[in-house]
Motif scaffolding. Structure first.
Motif, PDB file in Angstrom:
ATOM      1  N   LEU A   1      34.467   3.600 -36.565  1.00 36.53           N
ATOM      2  CA  LEU A   1      33.255   1.888 -37.178  1.00 36.53           C
ATOM      3  C   LEU A   1      33.580   1.606 -36.579  1.00 36.53           C
ATOM      4  N   CYS A   2      34.836   0.929 -37.117  1.00 38.76           N
ATOM      5  CA  CYS A   2      35.387  -0.707 -37.091  1.00 38.76           C
ATOM      6  C   CYS A   2      35.406  -1.320 -35.259  1.00 38.76           C
ATOM      7  N   LYS A   3      35.902  -0.356 -34.640  1.00 40.00           N
ATOM      8  CA  LYS A   3      36.596  -0.241 -33.357  1.00 40.00           C
ATOM      9  C   LYS A   3      35.237  -0.782 -33.154  1.00 40.00           C
ATOM     10  N   GLU A   4      34.102   0.485 -32.944  1.00 42.23           N
ATOM     11  CA  GLU A   4      33.078   0.289 -32.219  1.00 42.23           C
ATOM     12  C   GLU A   4      32.138  -0.758 -32.837  1.00 42.23           C
ATOM     13  N   LEU A   5      32.212  -1.493 -33.748  1.00 45.10           N
ATOM     14  CA  LEU A   5      31.282  -2.913 -34.149  1.00 45.10           C
ATOM     15  C   LEU A   5      31.933  -3.730 -33.233  1.00 45.10           C
TER      16      LEU A   5
ATOM     17  N   ASP B   1      31.652  -7.506 -29.369  1.00 50.58           N
ATOM     18  CA  ASP B   1      32.369  -7.665 -27.537  1.00 50.58           C
ATOM     19  C   ASP B   1      31.008  -8.573 -27.474  1.00 50.58           C
ATOM     20  N   VAL B   2      30.685  -6.886 -25.805  1.00 47.90           N
ATOM     21  CA  VAL B   2      29.703  -6.872 -25.948  1.00 47.90           C
ATOM     22  C   VAL B   2      28.880  -7.649 -26.063  1.00 47.90           C
ATOM     23  N   VAL B   3      28.341  -8.201 -27.099  1.00 44.54           N
ATOM     24  CA  VAL B   3      27.348  -9.162 -27.778  1.00 44.54           C
ATOM     25  C   VAL B   3      27.466 -10.759 -27.638  1.00 44.54           C
ATOM     26  N   ASP B   4      29.302 -10.780 -27.465  1.00 42.51           N
ATOM     27  CA  ASP B   4      29.642 -12.064 -27.630  1.00 42.51           C
ATOM     28  C   ASP B   4      29.315 -12.488 -25.765  1.00 42.51           C
ATOM     29  N   GLU B   5      29.797 -11.463 -25.256  1.00 47.82           N
ATOM     30  CA  GLU B   5      29.443 -11.393 -23.869  1.00 47.82           C
ATOM     31  C   GLU B   5      28.533 -12.172 -23.051  1.00 47.82           C
ATOM     32  N   GLU B   6      27.311 -11.637 -23.639  1.00 51.60           N
ATOM     33  CA  GLU B   6      25.965 -11.676 -23.420  1.00 51.60           C
ATOM     34  C   GLU B   6      25.784 -13.264 -23.781  1.00 51.60           C
ATOM     35  N   ARG B   7      26.020 -13.386 -24.872  1.00 50.94           N
ATOM     36  CA  ARG B   7      25.734 -14.721 -25.434  1.00 50.94           C
ATOM     37  C   ARG B   7      26.252 -16.084 -24.231  1.00 50.94           C
ATOM     38  N   TYR B   8      27.493 -15.709 -24.351  1.00 54.51           N
ATOM     39  CA  TYR B   8      28.105 -16.339 -23.407  1.00 54.51           C
ATOM     40  C   TYR B   8      27.703 -16.895 -21.780  1.00 54.51           C
ATOM     41  N   ASP B   9      27.407 -15.594 -21.367  1.00 54.52           N
ATOM     42  CA  ASP B   9      26.303 -16.207 -19.886  1.00 54.52           C
ATOM     43  C   ASP B   9      25.344 -16.703 -20.193  1.00 54.52           C
ATOM     44  N   ILE B  10      24.486 -16.049 -21.048  1.00 56.55           N
ATOM     45  CA  ILE B  10      23.313 -16.704 -21.016  1.00 56.55           C
ATOM     46  C   ILE B  10      23.182 -18.619 -21.505  1.00 56.55           C
ATOM     47  N   ASN B  11      24.679 -18.887 -22.166  1.00 53.63           N
ATOM     48  CA  ASN B  11      25.070 -19.807 -22.838  1.00 53.63           C
ATOM     49  C   ASN B  11      24.990 -20.907 -21.341  1.00 53.63           C
ATOM     50  N   SER B  12      25.318 -20.475 -20.757  1.00 52.30           N
ATOM     51  CA  SER B  12      25.902 -20.874 -18.927  1.00 52.30           C
ATOM     52  C   SER B  12      25.344 -20.957 -18.626  1.00 52.30           C
ATOM     53  N   LYS B  13      24.372 -19.847 -18.649  1.00 51.98           N
ATOM     54  CA  LYS B  13      22.873 -20.239 -17.874  1.00 51.98           C
ATOM     55  C   LYS B  13      22.032 -21.717 -18.576  1.00 51.98           C
ATOM     56  N   VAL B  14      21.697 -20.885 -19.253  1.00 52.31           N
ATOM     57  CA  VAL B  14      20.854 -22.423 -19.899  1.00 52.31           C
ATOM     58  C   VAL B  14      22.356 -24.062 -19.303  1.00 52.31           C
ATOM     59  N   THR B  15      23.388 -24.028 -19.832  1.00 56.61           N
ATOM     60  CA  THR B  15      24.069 -25.114 -19.818  1.00 56.61           C
ATOM     61  C   THR B  15      23.666 -25.702 -18.292  1.00 56.61           C
ATOM     62  N   LYS B  16      23.965 -24.368 -17.200  1.00 59.83           N
ATOM     63  CA  LYS B  16      23.783 -25.148 -15.472  1.00 59.83           C
ATOM     64  C   LYS B  16      22.466 -25.716 -15.123  1.00 59.83           C
ATOM     65  N   ASN B  17      21.258 -24.683 -15.765  1.00 59.45           N
ATOM     66  CA  ASN B  17      20.223 -25.462 -15.814  1.00 59.45           C
ATOM     67  C   ASN B  17      20.189 -26.679 -16.155  1.00 59.45           C
TER      68      ASN B  17
END
Length: 179
Positions: A65-69, A74-90
């Motif tokens: 369960l811990c590994k799954e969480l 990690d997946v959510v953090d990657e999405e957050r980073y991508d969105i953050n980089s798009k926002v800073t670029k814009n």
């Protein structure tokens, strides 16, 4: 003539009570909006994350369960980073475009216009630029209407011609002119 200031149609006390009522209604609406957003957040979280049931779970199941969480984090953090980089670029692009707009506005200052007397040729040259090589003569293009001048006998002062008319030659001229 100066106009008298117009009186407001609503009295000051009535206006004040209306303002108070509007503010009370706005605060109530704001509180309802906050509650609605909080409820939406709770429903989306409950949909995305099922509640954990840790009672009677083995150690291996907890580790899985811990590994799954961690993987989900990690997946959510990657999405957050991508969105953050798009926002800073814009944001950077917006800042560049707004700087260009300010720069263009600064360069394009409109001068105070003055009344200038200008000829038609000069105006056409300014408007059409190098397209007009020869000067356009508007008067030449107009139709000319020539008046035939009536033949008028010249009225001359007789005192000026006294000497020319004296003698035989002068009388002969008068005689020839009469015929």
């Amino acid at each position: 003539m100066s106009e008298a200031p117009t009186k407001p149609k609503i009295s000051a006390s009535r206006r004040l009570t209306l303002k108070i009522k509007l503010l009370k209604a706005a605060t109530v609406m704001l509180e309802k909006e906050k509650e609605r957003k909080c409820q939406e957040r709770e429903t989306t979280l409950s949909e995305r994350l099922p509640p954990l049931q840790l009672s009677s779970v083995s150690m291996q199941d907890l580790q899985a369960l811990c590994k799954e969480l961690h993987h989900k984090i990690d997946v959510v953090d990657e999405e957050r980073y991508d969105i953050n980089s798009k926002v800073t670029k814009n944001n950077v692009e917006l800042e560049n475009l707004s700087a260009k707009i300010i720069e263009l506005k600064g360069k394009m200052k409109r001068p105070a216009l003055k009344r200038v007397k200008i000829s038609a040729d000069a105006m056409l040259g300014a408007l059409l630029g190098a397209k007009v090589k020869e000067s356009v003569d508007f008067k030449a293009n107009l139709k000319t209407h020539k008046k035939e001048e009536e033949k008028k006998e010249e009225v001359t002062d007789w005192r000026k011609n006294v000497e020319a008319m004296s003698g035989m030659e002068g009388r002969k001229k008068l005689f020839n002119a009469g015929q």
